[in-house]
Design a protein around this motif. Structure first.
Motif, PDB file in Angstrom:
ATOM      1  N   LEU A 112       0.841  -1.204   0.000  1.00 32.09           N
ATOM      2  CA  LEU A 112       0.000   0.000   0.000  1.00 32.09           C
ATOM      3  C   LEU A 112       0.875   1.252   0.000  1.00 32.09           C
ATOM      4  O   LEU A 112       0.458   2.315  -0.461  1.00 32.09           O
ATOM      5  CB  LEU A 112      -0.909   0.003   1.232  1.00 32.09           C
ATOM      6  N   ASN A 113       2.086   1.098   0.560  1.00 28.35           N
ATOM      7  CA  ASN A 113       3.098   2.167   0.555  1.00 28.35           C
ATOM      8  C   ASN A 113       2.529   3.509   1.029  1.00 28.35           C
ATOM      9  O   ASN A 113       2.772   4.554   0.433  1.00 28.35           O
ATOM     10  CB  ASN A 113       3.715   2.307  -0.841  1.00 28.35           C
ATOM     11  N   THR A 114       1.786   3.436   2.110  1.00 31.29           N
ATOM     12  CA  THR A 114       1.159   4.648   2.641  1.00 31.29           C
ATOM     13  C   THR A 114       1.792   5.044   3.959  1.00 31.29           C
ATOM     14  O   THR A 114       2.210   4.182   4.747  1.00 31.29           O
ATOM     15  CB  THR A 114      -0.347   4.432   2.841  1.00 31.29           C
ATOM     16  N   ASP A 115       1.879   6.330   4.216  1.00 31.96           N
ATOM     17  CA  ASP A 115       2.331   6.809   5.517  1.00 31.96           C
ATOM     18  C   ASP A 115       1.174   7.459   6.279  1.00 31.96           C
ATOM     19  O   ASP A 115       1.367   8.075   7.315  1.00 31.96           O
ATOM     20  CB  ASP A 115       3.490   7.798   5.372  1.00 31.96           C
ATOM     21  N   GLU A 116      -0.038   7.301   5.746  1.00 30.33           N
ATOM     22  CA  GLU A 116      -1.218   7.882   6.391  1.00 30.33           C
ATOM     23  C   GLU A 116      -1.801   6.957   7.452  1.00 30.33           C
ATOM     24  O   GLU A 116      -2.648   7.365   8.238  1.00 30.33           O
ATOM     25  CB  GLU A 116      -2.273   8.210   5.333  1.00 30.33           C
ATOM     26  N   ALA A 117      -1.357   5.699   7.452  1.00 32.16           N
ATOM     27  CA  ALA A 117      -1.790   4.740   8.473  1.00 32.16           C
ATOM     28  C   ALA A 117      -0.550   4.048   9.026  1.00 32.16           C
ATOM     29  O   ALA A 117       0.430   3.844   8.305  1.00 32.16           O
ATOM     30  CB  ALA A 117      -2.749   3.713   7.882  1.00 32.16           C
ATOM     31  N   PHE A 118      -0.592   3.698  10.295  1.00 33.63           N
ATOM     32  CA  PHE A 118       0.510   2.962  10.903  1.00 33.63           C
ATOM     33  C   PHE A 118       0.385   1.500  10.502  1.00 33.63           C
ATOM     34  O   PHE A 118      -0.696   0.909  10.582  1.00 33.63           O
ATOM     35  CB  PHE A 118       0.471   3.105  12.423  1.00 33.63           C
ATOM     36  N   LYS A 119       1.482   0.896  10.056  1.00 35.88           N
ATOM     37  CA  LYS A 119       1.453  -0.464   9.523  1.00 35.88           C
ATOM     38  C   LYS A 119       2.216  -1.412  10.443  1.00 35.88           C
ATOM     39  O   LYS A 119       3.371  -1.169  10.790  1.00 35.88           O
ATOM     40  CB  LYS A 119       2.077  -0.486   8.123  1.00 35.88           C
ATOM     41  N   ILE A 120       1.556  -2.518  10.809  1.00 36.29           N
ATOM     42  CA  ILE A 120       2.178  -3.572  11.608  1.00 36.29           C
ATOM     43  C   ILE A 120       2.183  -4.840  10.765  1.00 36.29           C
ATOM     44  O   ILE A 120       1.129  -5.312  10.342  1.00 36.29           O
ATOM     45  CB  ILE A 120       1.410  -3.822  12.919  1.00 36.29           C
ATOM     46  N   GLN A 163       9.133   5.225   9.462  1.00 38.11           N
ATOM     47  CA  GLN A 163       8.676   5.627  10.795  1.00 38.11           C
ATOM     48  C   GLN A 163       7.269   5.140  11.113  1.00 38.11           C
ATOM     49  O   GLN A 163       6.875   5.124  12.280  1.00 38.11           O
ATOM     50  CB  GLN A 163       8.718   7.153  10.913  1.00 38.11           C
ATOM     51  N   THR A 164       6.528   4.764  10.096  1.00 35.96           N
ATOM     52  CA  THR A 164       5.144   4.320  10.318  1.00 35.96           C
ATOM     53  C   THR A 164       4.977   2.831  10.005  1.00 35.96           C
ATOM     54  O   THR A 164       3.882   2.372   9.699  1.00 35.96           O
ATOM     55  CB  THR A 164       4.169   5.140   9.450  1.00 35.96           C
ATOM     56  N   THR A 165       6.086   2.089  10.101  1.00 43.08           N
ATOM     57  CA  THR A 165       6.044   0.653   9.838  1.00 43.08           C
ATOM     58  C   THR A 165       6.764  -0.096  10.947  1.00 43.08           C
ATOM     59  O   THR A 165       7.865   0.291  11.357  1.00 43.08           O
ATOM     60  CB  THR A 165       6.723   0.316   8.488  1.00 43.08           C
ATOM     61  N   PHE A 166       6.135  -1.169  11.440  1.00 41.29           N
ATOM     62  CA  PHE A 166       6.745  -1.980  12.502  1.00 41.29           C
ATOM     63  C   PHE A 166       6.520  -3.450  12.176  1.00 41.29           C
ATOM     64  O   PHE A 166       5.430  -3.842  11.760  1.00 41.29           O
ATOM     65  CB  PHE A 166       6.124  -1.655  13.862  1.00 41.29           C
TER      66      PHE A 166
END
Length: 223
Positions: A112-120, A163-166
């Motif tokens: 999705l390559n988005t930084d608008e949602a936090f991704k786990i 920063q928005t991916t874990f």
């Protein structure tokens, strides 16, 4: 006066202390993730290959984020274009704030390559073009499409995406492990003071207690 022997009394004290420590330990974990996510959060869960939104991992995710709004669709993960389109529509139409993906579903979460949602991402299959054909026969067209998607995705990773991916990895994944590769591509240690991944005990399907620890670390990282 108690009829208990000194040994019995000592055993009872030890039992109480262990119970107290256990209660405190798990309460501390609860304080972490219940403090970090909000009731107004909207969580999208993306199941894995041959998986289901109502499988073991999906059910645990729903319980973990029990006070948030959960959307967990049934997906055909072998239809790349339709799956990506459906996930993007869900995110847009429902103002999704957290996306959780498992295995092949984790690849779609990253795609999705988005930084608008936090991704786990849980035990992410970073190269499905390599791994999925090991599990079932697939048309060359699908493999080529996914391979192209991988190349495009991993050359367009911004600092904000990192920063928005874990990621949550198990120490004994019997299918694959991309922990080192994830750190090379998505590693945020140069941006934030903590790493954006954790290794926990378990196999490809992480047991509840280990997954709880991983999710708590993820929610701590996203603040």
């Amino acid at each position: 006066k108690s009829n208990s022997s000194p040994k019995d009394y000592a055993d009872k004290v030890v039992t109480i202390l262990i119970a107290s420590c256990s209660t405190f330990f798990f309460a501390d974990i609860n304080n972490i993730y219940y403090r970090r996510y909000k009731m107004e959060d909207r969580v999208l869960y993306v199941h894995g290959f041959n998986g289901s939104p109502n499988g073991t991992t999906g059910t645990f995710i729903k319980n973990f984020f029990k006070d948030a709004i959960i959307i967990a669709p049934e997906l055909d993960l072998l239809d790349y274009d339709n799956t990506i389109s459906k996930l993007k529509d869900i995110i847009k139409d429902n103002t999704i704030t957290i996306v959780v993906g498992h295995s092949l579903g984790a690849f779609y979460t990253l795609a999705l390559n988005t930084d608008e949602a936090f991704k786990i991402v849980i035990n992410p299959c970073l190269y499905p073009s390599v791994e999925i054909p090991k599990l079932c026969p697939l048309a060359n067209e699908w493999i080529e499409k996914i391979s192209t998607a991988e190349k495009i995705l991993y050359t367009h990773i911004t600092g904000l995406i990192r920063q928005t991916t874990f990621a949550i990895f198990s120490n004994n994944d019997e299918l694959f492990s991309y922990k080192t590769v994830f750190d090379e591509i998505y590693g945020a240690s140069g941006i934030k003071s903590t790493k954006n991944f954790i290794a926990v005990e378990g196999t490809h399907h992480i047991p509840p207690q280990s997954l709880e620890l991983g999710l708590a670390a993820a929610m701590e990282f996203c603040t």
